[in-house]
Design a protein around this motif. Structure first.
Motif, mmCIF file in Angstrom:
data_model
loop_
_atom_site.group_PDB
_atom_site.id
_atom_site.type_symbol
_atom_site.label_atom_id
_atom_site.label_comp_id
_atom_site.label_asym_id
_atom_site.label_seq_id
_atom_site.Cartn_x
_atom_site.Cartn_y
_atom_site.Cartn_z
ATOM 1 N N LEU A 504 0.641 -1.273 0.058
ATOM 2 C CA LEU A 504 -0.401 -0.143 0.060
ATOM 3 C C LEU A 504 0.682 1.127 -0.298
ATOM 4 C CD1 LEU A 504 -2.185 -1.273 2.462
ATOM 5 C CD2 LEU A 504 -3.035 -0.434 0.799
ATOM 6 N N VAL A 505 1.118 2.360 -1.098
ATOM 7 C CA VAL A 505 1.491 2.654 -1.472
ATOM 8 C C VAL A 505 0.690 4.100 -1.899
ATOM 9 C CG1 VAL A 505 3.591 1.712 -0.832
ATOM 10 C CG2 VAL A 505 2.872 2.537 -3.387
ATOM 11 N N SER A 506 1.490 5.108 -2.247
ATOM 12 C CA SER A 506 0.874 6.441 -3.265
ATOM 13 C C SER A 506 1.226 6.068 -4.362
ATOM 14 C CB SER A 506 1.830 7.768 -3.218
ATOM 15 O OG SER A 506 2.882 7.422 -3.617
ATOM 16 N N GLU A 507 0.408 6.223 -5.902
ATOM 17 C CA GLU A 507 1.267 5.958 -6.712
ATOM 18 C C GLU A 507 2.262 6.497 -7.801
ATOM 19 O OE1 GLU A 507 -2.547 6.438 -10.156
ATOM 20 O OE2 GLU A 507 -1.362 8.211 -10.407
ATOM 21 N N LYS A 508 1.984 7.565 -6.462
ATOM 22 C CA LYS A 508 4.371 8.201 -7.068
ATOM 23 C C LYS A 508 5.274 7.484 -6.710
ATOM 24 C CE LYS A 508 7.650 10.608 -5.928
ATOM 25 N NZ LYS A 508 8.629 11.589 -6.739
ATOM 26 N N THR A 509 5.219 6.580 -5.641
ATOM 27 C CA THR A 509 5.840 6.542 -5.271
ATOM 28 C C THR A 509 6.250 4.555 -5.848
ATOM 29 O OG1 THR A 509 6.358 7.102 -3.035
ATOM 30 C CG2 THR A 509 7.223 4.582 -3.166
ATOM 31 N N MET A 510 5.177 4.035 -6.311
ATOM 32 C CA MET A 510 5.160 2.610 -6.589
ATOM 33 C C MET A 510 5.234 3.193 -8.387
ATOM 34 S SD MET A 510 2.392 0.802 -9.174
ATOM 35 C CE MET A 510 1.555 1.524 -10.225
ATOM 36 N N LEU A 511 5.129 4.300 -9.093
ATOM 37 C CA LEU A 511 5.739 4.807 -10.061
ATOM 38 C C LEU A 511 7.014 5.333 -10.156
ATOM 39 C CD1 LEU A 511 5.107 5.499 -13.099
ATOM 40 C CD2 LEU A 511 4.214 7.631 -12.241
ATOM 41 N N ASP A 512 8.477 6.210 -8.889
ATOM 42 C CA ASP A 512 8.880 5.744 -9.066
ATOM 43 C C ASP A 512 10.203 4.396 -8.386
ATOM 44 O OD1 ASP A 512 9.512 8.552 -8.511
ATOM 45 O OD2 ASP A 512 9.298 8.404 -5.950
ATOM 46 N N TYR A 513 9.257 3.238 -8.214
ATOM 47 C CA TYR A 513 10.225 2.025 -8.415
ATOM 48 C C TYR A 513 10.282 1.433 -9.455
ATOM 49 C CZ TYR A 513 10.088 -3.197 -7.179
ATOM 50 O OH TYR A 513 10.482 -3.930 -7.418
ATOM 51 N N ASN A 514 9.211 1.604 -10.933
ATOM 52 C CA ASN A 514 8.664 1.357 -11.627
ATOM 53 C C ASN A 514 9.950 2.003 -12.651
ATOM 54 O OD1 ASN A 514 6.576 -0.347 -10.767
ATOM 55 N ND2 ASN A 514 5.016 0.427 -12.179
ATOM 56 N N LEU A 515 10.053 2.758 -12.361
ATOM 57 C CA LEU A 515 10.436 3.474 -13.470
ATOM 58 C C LEU A 515 12.697 3.539 -13.073
ATOM 59 C CD1 LEU A 515 8.772 6.502 -14.214
ATOM 60 C CD2 LEU A 515 8.772 4.561 -15.799
#
Lengths: 847, 436
Positions: A504-515
């Protein structure tokens, strides 16, 4: 009383351009206030007792009459430079219409007082000197904030005598003309500048070099000038500086006045940029810092930076809320950083908590005001398995069920992080059966609901499936990234299975991970795009983080200019299109919820999620109370326990349950399996069975040695061992050796006692003590409640023939802080809920 | 008979002693020599640059000692600011702008020019402090940092310079003689590259770790690399030379190290502590770090105790350390002056260095036998400090420093080439510095 004339030192100051067109009355009032304050400050700093001078407002200036016991040299050597310094400081950060420059005169003489005030020829003379045209022109020939004229009397009797270290060379002799005065000798002095009168007489405009560090030769001169202008005791460097400029400048420049004006822009050197302290949630700190740098460039005035923003990330909402309520103590300065002028938490929920805490502490001197949202980002359920859910909006019941079935559910600490708090609220809401109406926008959980009888037990079960791995979301994913990198080497990507995990994280943090972007801390280095990109699901009840921009003002040290700078940053920059586009590139949605270029399916994001804004519809206080209650509940239900389960295996356990459906032992086994779900991996638990003379003379037998539930013991975890042991429980033929067993269990927990944990003995029994040779009830009570011995709570869950009506059982349990719970018709589960409520619900047992 | 207002003894005749004392306390008279208000008593506050985590909290202990020596007539409140240099600067500047704040400031040398330039500080009497430019009392470089525009704004308090740490065990594995000092970057690179050769057993080795995260530490590392390559970023005359070939070559060394694999990519996330912890794992040949790491690495029981040696960096270090300054808002400037004199007194500097590990700013302390015993790198450190260089001395240092780290970071990440990064940096610095 009118009477004999009295000698007074006269100081008059007059505000330059008081009636200028860009100044309205409000500004004039502020200017007068400023000058009054600075005059008082200068006298105070000079150590002159307030009793020894009187200041009067003149509209566009101030008249000060000073007692003759005050040395005139003090006025010249301390008050005047102090006033000039105060003006410089004020002007450094003031808007143009609020910049104050003064003409000043110092004279002395006999004054008479009537009921309307002082009067006298010498006072008039002082005003005439102040009015002289040349003195006005002097102000246009310098960038210094104050030009002083002294009378012949003052010059001869004080300055020329060098009293107080005065330097006569710094006073330029002139003749002044004004009304009624045809040609009065006077001396002009400009703190921080020389030759001003001479320049004014020649009609030269102000000729300050524009400061530039990078132009080799000029630098020494210009830096000297600047230091001189901004420091307390300038003097020599200026003359040196001007000489150097004269030496270095090409002759034609000096000759051609026009060129001088072009090359040397008539302006003061740069003043200090106003320092603004921003404390921002770690997730958005870098983006705010980048925006601040752009804004600073845009705030350059006359070639000078006018403000500087220092952005400090915070790691814990709890600490921030507390520090603000405590007025930012020296501990906060040490542990959190600068006292913020602005905070940017991830969620308005934090602001509500801050407000509630301030109100609770009765702090009216600190105010927080939200200007708007900086950016938004939904809290998502991010999983490396793209097909985890049938629906991209799974229900929370489904999520928790998956969690109970083995899906690893992870969130950051709700005390430290906003995404963690909202995930917790959503999960608790779902578990307690509260469904938000209107599309999951509002928190409907109330403190009362968290106090429901079975709430602690249920929430503890939630906490067993929803683990907390770090204070912030970044480190949670950082860990995942590091694990992925460790595994990466041997097997090709396609063959490695994705982990059964949802974070459970913010979409922004998930995006950081993915990128492969930095995730903060040890993960600030770049990584490759991971093999298994996280895919977001958007369960109901999860809010959108709204990153509010909140200006904090403390009335005691309120600096209006700084507050304005803080507001400008949001209104003129962060809320604007360019900053919003940059925030999208950083992985956020805009303040209005628009996704950027990066929000696309290949990055695991559903662009068009209806973004439910996390609202505080009516009652912010109530919502703050709910959050506090959730955090309290969370804090309690996860507190580890050190527990010995002591199970009756006497012959009576063979008897059938009155409600039907098997024997008592079977019911106990079911209840124990339920109890195991209440236990977290960090709890320390052991299992005993007891009946009279079970092992030789001893009434109890250890089935599972007490230890950490999640721990690996041989080939299985202790949790598995406990489950197996429960399954293996069977009635014996013996009687109930209750008291001896309780006594032994309490003694066992006192060995290696851990005061920070809840230490409890939990007995399940269906019979009375039937042990004539053993310890009696009174002795047992004495032993387990013994003064000074480490407290161990004793719970007895009774059914069958056992009853809490027995005074021994009542005393034994309640006096330890535990309880005797009749399973009664509601069954064993209800009794266990009550036990959980006492252990983890913050509820006492009615002692 | 009338009396002068600032003459407490005569006032006392008229007004009585208690009132006289009260009035004396709010009377300021200039000290003709120092220009400071001449009271040398009255409480002061002292802001430390970060929590005092030294053994026995030596800075705090020293402040207490000052109070004791004064027999209870002096009071100093010690306030520990947060650990980050940017955060310290921000809080101090904001308070000073509001006309308040702490009286004695422990200021990072990086912010000296800014604080002096903008008039946040009181200039100090150089002769009284034996801190004239030609003074032999203080180490030369730290003292230089206290002089801005021909005035003294602070006295050196502690100093710092980067050192090169070597893991002797790894060096042994590579079959190199541990007694040969590293004298040039090329030498360092050759040795570090050898860690990547496949014939060595004993796990994956790394060549060199240092502080390459995007913060002030990266600025320091880039400056040091550029200086060693014979370039500069902003000269002492304020000229921007970041785009010159020597400067580009300096940055390129770090980029090549990452590309060549002998600087691990993880170093791009390292600050001081992360570098030390990585080095302590025993798989890294070299580390650049401050002297503080020596004690931690050689603590009894530490995995590398006895296996670590320090030497000078192959090129000049950036000067680190703290100076003591007096706030322009200080009410009791005389007391503050007495206090800073105490803090740089020889015995106290010895204590700070010997027991607290804060490298001294006094020449004499480096010759002290006890200090040399406590810190075997003492002589080396003095040499490193004396050959250290100042970071760009400009009132806009926060912008300059951040720009260097930012652009270097882009090059390290491979987003841009060293050449392009330095040209971009030069443009930004030109614009920034033309504004001062």
């Amino acid at each position: 009383m009118q009477g004999a004339p009295r000698h007074r030192t006269i100081l008059v100051v007059d505000i330059e351009g008081f009636n200028r067109e860009d100044r309205n009355d409000l500004i004039r009032i502020r200017l007068r206030g400023t000058v009054r304050d600075l005059v008082t400050e200068a006298f105070t700093a000079a150590g002159i007792d307030p009793e020894l001078y009187r200041a009067r407002d003149l509209g566009d200036g101030v008249l000060v009459l000073i007692d003759p016991t005050v040395a005139k040299s003090d006025v010249l050597a301390w008050v005047i430079p102090g006033l000039a310094e105060g003006l410089r400081r004020h002007n450094a950060t003031a808007r143009p219409e609020l910049v104050v420059r003064l003409r000043a005169v110092v004279h002395a003489g006999e004054l008479v007082y009537d009921p309307h005030g002082p009067t006298g020829a010498e006072l008039n003379f002082a005003f005439r000197l102040l009015d002289a045209q040349l003195l006005r022109r002097c102000l246009t020939a310098t960038s210094a904030p104050l030009v002083l004229v002294v009378s012949k009397l003052i010059y001869r009797t004080v300055v020329r005598q060098r009293y107080g270290g005065l330097d006569p060379e710094a006073y330029e002799p002139v003749h002044l003309r004004s009304k009624d005065v045809r040609r009065a000798p006077a001396w002009i002095h400009t703190p921080g500048d020389r030759g001003v009168a001479a320049r004014a007489l020649r009609g030269e405009p102000l000729a300050w070099p524009r400061l530039a560090l990078r132009q080799g030769g000029d630098r020494a001169a210009t830096t000297a000038t600047a230091a001189w202008l901004w420091t307390a005791q300038p003097r020599a460097p200026l003359a040196r500086a001007l000489r150097r400029i004269a030496l270095l400048a090409p002759a034609p420049v000096l000759v051609a006045a026009g060129l001088v004006a072009v090359l040397w822009e008539p302006q003061a050197p740069c003043g200090p940029p106003l320092e603004v302290r921003v404390t921002a949630e770690a997730e958005i700190a870098d983006a705010v810092r980048a925006a601040a740098r752009s804004h600073e460039q845009a705030s350059v005035r006359d070639g000078c930076f006018t403000r500087h923003f220092t952005v400090t990330p915070f790691q814990s909402t709890d600490l921030l809320v507390e520090a603000l309520a405590e007025g930012w103590s020296t501990e906060a300065l040490r542990d959190l950083g600068p006292e913020p002028d602005v905070i940017v938490p991830a969620s308005s929920a934090t602001v509500a908590r801050v407000e509630a805490n301030l109100a609770e502490q009765g702090r009216t001197d600190v105010a927080v005001r939200t200007l708007g949202s900086v950016a938004t980002s939904p809290v998502v359920l991010a999983s490396p398995k793209a097909d985890l859910w049938d629906d991209e909006r799974p229900g929370w019941d489904q999520v928790l069920a998956e969690g109970a079935a083995g899906l690893e559910l992870v969130r950051a600490s709700p005390a430290s992080s906003s995404s963690g708090l909202h995930a917790t609220i959503a999960a608790y809401q779902a578990e307690l059966g509260i469904t938000p109406n209107g599309g999951g926008q509002e928190v409907h959980l109330t403190p009362e609901q968290l106090q429901q009888h079975d709430a602690p037990a249920r929430l503890r079960r939630v906490e067993q499936v929803l683990s907390t791995e770090a204070d912030q979301a970044g480190p949670v994913l950082c860990q995942l990234r590091q694990e992925a990198e460790l595994q990466a080497a041997p097997a090709p990507a396609a063959e490695r299975p994705a982990r059964d995990l949802a974070v459970l994280v913010s979409e922004k943090t998930m995006l950081d991970y993915n990128l492969g972007r930095p995730l903060g801390g040890a993960c600030s280095l770049l990584a490759e795009r991971p093999d298994h990109v996280l895919t977001a699901a958007y369960p109901d009840g999860l809010p959108v983080l709204d990153f509010p921009y909140v200006v904090v003002t403390a009335s005691e040290w309120h600096n209006r200019d700084r507050e304005r700078a803080a507001r400008d940053f949001y209104r003129r920059y962060l809320a604007g299109g360019r900053a919003q586009a940059d925030l999208q590139e950083a992985g956020f949605r805009t303040k209005d919820g628009s996704p950027g270029r990066l929000a696309q399916e290949s990055n695991g994001i559903q662009r068009d999620q209806p973004a439910p804004r996390y609202g505080f519809p009516a009652d912010r206080t109530a919502n703050a109370q709910t959050m506090t209650a959730v955090l309290d509940a969370w804090d309690r239900v996860r507190r580890p326990a050190r527990m010995l389960l002591v199970i009756d295996v006497s012959g009576s356990m063979r008897r059938p349950m009155p409600t039907g459906g098997g024997i008592r032992m079977g019911a106990v086994q079911d209840a124990l399996h339920g109890a195991l779900q209440l236990l977290g991996d960090r709890d320390q638990v052991g299992l005993w069975r007891f009946a009279r003379q079970l092992v030789g003379n001893q009434d109890h037998q250890e089935l599972v040695k007490a230890g950490t539930v999640g721990e690996q013991v041989g080939s299985a975890t202790r949790r598995e061992l406990l489950g197996d042991a429960v399954d293996g429980l069977a009635p014996t033929d013996a009687d109930t050796g209750l008291y001896d067993s309780v006594n032994a269990a309490v003694a066992r927990l006192r060995r290696g006692y851990q005061p920070q944990l809840r230490n409890a003995v939990v007995v399940l029994t269906d019979g009375r003590n039937e042990d004539p040779g053993g310890i009696d009830g009174d002795t047992l009570v004495q032993r387990v409640t013994g003064e000074g011995a480490p407290p161990v709570e004793v719970f007895v869950v009774s059914f069958g023939e056992a009853s809490c009506d027995e005074p021994e059982l009542q005393t034994l349990t309640t006096r330890t802080g535990g309880a005797c719970l009749d399973a009664g018709p509601r069954g064993l589960d209800a009794a266990l809920d009550t036990m959980a409520a006492i252990l983890w619900g913050g509820r006492d047992n009615g002692r | 008979m009338r009396h002068r207002p600032h003459d407490p003894t005569r006032r006392a005749l008229v007004l009585g002693v208690p009132l006289a004392l009260a009035l004396a306390a709010c009377t300021r008279e200039p000290d003709p020599k120092t220009g400071l208000t001449n009271r040398r008593e009255g409480p002061i506050t002292f802001a430390l640059a970060g929590p005092d985590v030294s053994v026995g909290r030596q800075q705090v202990a020293l402040a207490r000692r000052w109070e004791e020596e004064a027999g209870g007539s002096q009071r100093v409140e010690v306030v520990e600011l947060t650990a980050g240099a940017d955060q310290q600067r921000s809080e101090l500047a904001a308070l000073l702008q509001d006309g308040r704040g702490f009286d004695v400031l422990s200021l990072d040398v990086a912010w000296m020019t800014e604080f002096a330039w903008f008039g946040y500080l009181r200039s100090l009497p150089a002769a009284e402090l034996d801190a004239q430019p030609d003074s032999t009392r203080f180490l030369r470089r730290p003292l230089e940092s206290c002089w801005v525009d021909e005035q003294l704004w602070a006295v050196p308090y502690t100093t710092n310079a980067g050192l090169l740490y070597r893991n002797l065990e790894v060096l042994g594995k590579l079959g190199r003689n541990p007694d040969v000092p590293v004298t040039s970057w090329r030498h360092l690179q050759t040795l570090a590259e050898a860690t990547g050769e496949p014939e060595f057993e004993g796990g994956v080795l790394d060549g060199y770790v240092t502080q390459l995260a995007n913060y002030e530490g990266l600025t320091v590392n880039v400056l040091e690399a550029v200086w060693d390559a014979g370039g500069d970023i902003v000269t002492d005359d304020g000229e921007v030379t970041a785009a010159e070939p020597e400067a580009v070559a300096g940055l390129a060394r770090l980029v090549e190290g990452l590309a060549g694999g002998w600087i691990p990519r993880s170093a791009m996330g390292f600050r001081e502590e992360e570098s030390r912890l990585e080095f302590q794992k025993g798989q890294v040949l070299f580390m650049r770090n401050w002297p503080y790491a020596y004690r931690a690495l050689n603590a009894p029981g530490a995995p590398l105790a006895g296996l670590v040696e320090v030497g000078k960096l192959p090129g000049p270090s950036a000067l680190g350390g703290q100076n003591l300054a007096i706030s322009r808002n200080a009410a009791n400037q005389g007391t503050a002056l007495e206090f800073i004199k105490f803090m740089v007194r020889e015995d106290n500097q010895q204590r700070l260095f010997g027991e607290g590990g804060f490298p001294s700013v006094l020449q004499s302390v480096y010759d002290d036998a006890e200090v040399r015993r406590a810190h075997p790198y003492t002589g080396l450190l003095r040499a490193s400090v004396e050959s250290a260089r100042q970071r760009p001395r400009t009132p806009y240092a926060p912008w300059v420093s951040e720009a260097i780290a930012h652009h270097a970071s882009l090059a390290l990440q491979g987003t841009t080439t060293p050449d392009q990064a330095m040209r971009d940096l030069a443009r930004v610095l030109e614009r920034t510095l033309s504004r001062v």
